[in-house]
Write an enzyme that holds these catalytic residues in place. Structure first.
Site, short mmCIF file in Angstrom:
data_model
loop_
_atom_site.label_atom_id
_atom_site.label_comp_id
_atom_site.label_asym_id
_atom_site.label_seq_id
_atom_site.Cartn_x
_atom_site.Cartn_y
_atom_site.Cartn_z
N ASP A 70 -1.39 -4.57 -1.35
CA ASP A 70 -1.76 -3.19 -1.00
C ASP A 70 -2.73 -2.62 -2.03
O ASP A 70 -3.70 -1.94 -1.70
CB ASP A 70 -0.52 -2.30 -0.82
CG ASP A 70 0.60 -2.63 -1.77
OD1 ASP A 70 0.50 -3.62 -2.52
OD2 ASP A 70 1.60 -1.88 -1.79
N ASP A 92 -11.84 -9.51 5.97
CA ASP A 92 -12.53 -8.61 6.90
C ASP A 92 -12.92 -7.32 6.18
O ASP A 92 -14.00 -6.77 6.39
CB ASP A 92 -11.64 -8.26 8.10
CG ASP A 92 -11.94 -9.15 9.30
OD1 ASP A 92 -12.39 -10.29 9.08
OD2 ASP A 92 -11.72 -8.71 10.45
N ASP A 141 -6.72 -13.02 5.67
CA ASP A 141 -7.33 -12.64 6.94
C ASP A 141 -7.77 -11.18 6.88
O ASP A 141 -8.91 -10.82 7.21
CB ASP A 141 -6.25 -12.83 8.04
CG ASP A 141 -6.82 -12.77 9.44
OD1 ASP A 141 -8.05 -12.61 9.58
OD2 ASP A 141 -6.04 -12.88 10.40
#
Ligand code: NAD
Length: 359
Positions: free
Chosen positions: A222, A250, A246
């Protein structure tokens, strides 16, 4: 050099055509063979990864991959959905190490939604473990419906798991990569909550003992998500698990201006690799001829370097991409506010411009 060309769905065919054009223009001795994968393969053969496609992939030195997926397949049982093709290829070929370099080209500083001073000169490498974690954990869910949906179900679950050898081998990949860069690795996990992450962190620390020249630090996922947009340049090599990688990669793509700029390489232990853009099949713009082919063209450059031993040819492509950006050519995703000297081009025109710049 044998290359399997798997263009897939949506913009996959458009962007792969441009990358093939660039590869052919290099005039190297290579054999390219195409096969269907993803939704188009399901339509033709009833499976997103037909045996012939898998056999071609296995028999090739490298795979140039476009993208798979379309919302129209959402109703299919999960094993027949296009995205299973890419998971199947990763598993069958043992492609455990995913490299996603996020580089912000000087010319695209204004295309990012972040302030120019935060991203100018950005060059980070995200290394994502690709064949473990929650995407491959068993059981993968409680199937109560045949169409892949769970109407009325009370519960669904996925299992996050990692084994020591899986973490060890990706740790070695990350430390070896860091040796060729700034000798810093940030390992990202969620060890304050997840047992898998505690194992991940412990093994990272153990493997790091073999690399006394590398500085290893740890960050919770986080916090990493926040730091990537707050101060991205403080990262160099980031190593993380399948799901966190993943998402973070992005996020990192937007630091470069567009997801259309981000190439990737997925390698197995013998350097056989699958090379694809980090984005998906973009059904919203498919068929319009406006997709950015540069992530795929840059993936082809990674293929030449990592799997085919053609580092000079890879550099030629990368320099050609820089040259077309310097000339002001932009597909719509990186057009930004436009301005003097900036020209909007189609997918095809961008591919042609890279070929011309190779000369
Ligand atoms: P996406 O990456 O396809 O698209 C996200 C957004 O980025 C869209 O607005 C799209 O137009 C834009 N975009 C993506 N690539 C671009 C390019 N080259 N040039 C310009 N704009 C570009 O993600 P999504 O919309 O969430 O998913 C669409 C489909 O792709 C889904 O079926 C998904 O499962 C699949 N997918 C496949 C892969 C893969 O093949 N490896 C990866 C991610 C998503």
């Amino acid at each position: 050099m044998k290359i399997a060309v798997l263009a897939g769905d949506g913009i996959g065919t458009e962007i792969v055509a441009e990358a093939v054009k660039v590869l052919l223009a290099l005039d190297l001795k290579m054999e390219m063979e195409s096969a269907l994968v993803g939704g188009v393969a399901y339509d033709a053969f009833g499976h997103p990864l037909p045996p012939a496609t898998l056999a071609l992939a296995k028999a090739s030195d490298a795979i140039l991959f476009g993208a798979v997926g379309d919302w129209k397949y959402d109703k299919l049982e999960r094993q027949f959905r296009p995205e299973q093709a890419i998971l199947g290829l990763r598993k069958e070929l043992g492609l455990f190490a995913n490299f996603r370099p996020a580089i912000c080209y000087e010319e695209l500083v204004d295309a990012s939604s972040l302030k120019p001073e935060l991203i100018a000169g950005l060059d980070i490498l995200i290394i994502r473990e690709l064949t473990g974690d929650i995407y491959f954990g068993q059981p993968r869910g409680r199937r109560v419906a045949t169409d892949g949906h769970f109407p009325g179900a009370e519960e669904a679950f996925d299992t996050m798991r990692y084994s020591r050898p899986e973490i060890e081998r990706i740790a070695h990949v990350a430390f070896d990569a860091a040796r060729k860069r700034s000798k810093r690795v940030t390992s990202v996990d969620k060890n304050n909550v997840l047992e898998t992450s505690q194992l991940w962190k412990d093994v990272m620390i153990e493997v790091a003992q073999q690399y006394p020249d590398i500085t290893l630090d740890h960050m919770l996922v986080d916090n990493a998500a926040m730091q990537l947009v707050k101060e991205p340049k403080k990262f160099d090599v980031v190593v993380t698990g399948n799901m966190f990688g993943d998402i973070l990669s992005d996020e990192a793509s937007m630091l470069t201006g567009s997801i259309g700029m981000l190439p990737s390489a997925s390698l197995n232990a013998s350097n056989q690799g699958l090379y694809e853009p980090s984005h998906g099949s973009a059904p919203d713009i498919a068929g319009k001829g406006i997709a950015n082919p540069l992530a795929t063209i840059l993936s082809a450059a990674m293929m030449l370097r990592f799997s085919l031993g053609q580092a000079d040819a890879a550099l030629r492509i990368e320099h050609a991409v820089k040259a077309v950006l310097a000339k002001g050519l932009r597909t719509s995703d990186i057009y930004g506010k436009g301005g003097a000297g900036i020209t909007k081009v189609s997918t095809l025109e961008m591919g042609d411009a890279v070929v011309a710049a190779l000369a």
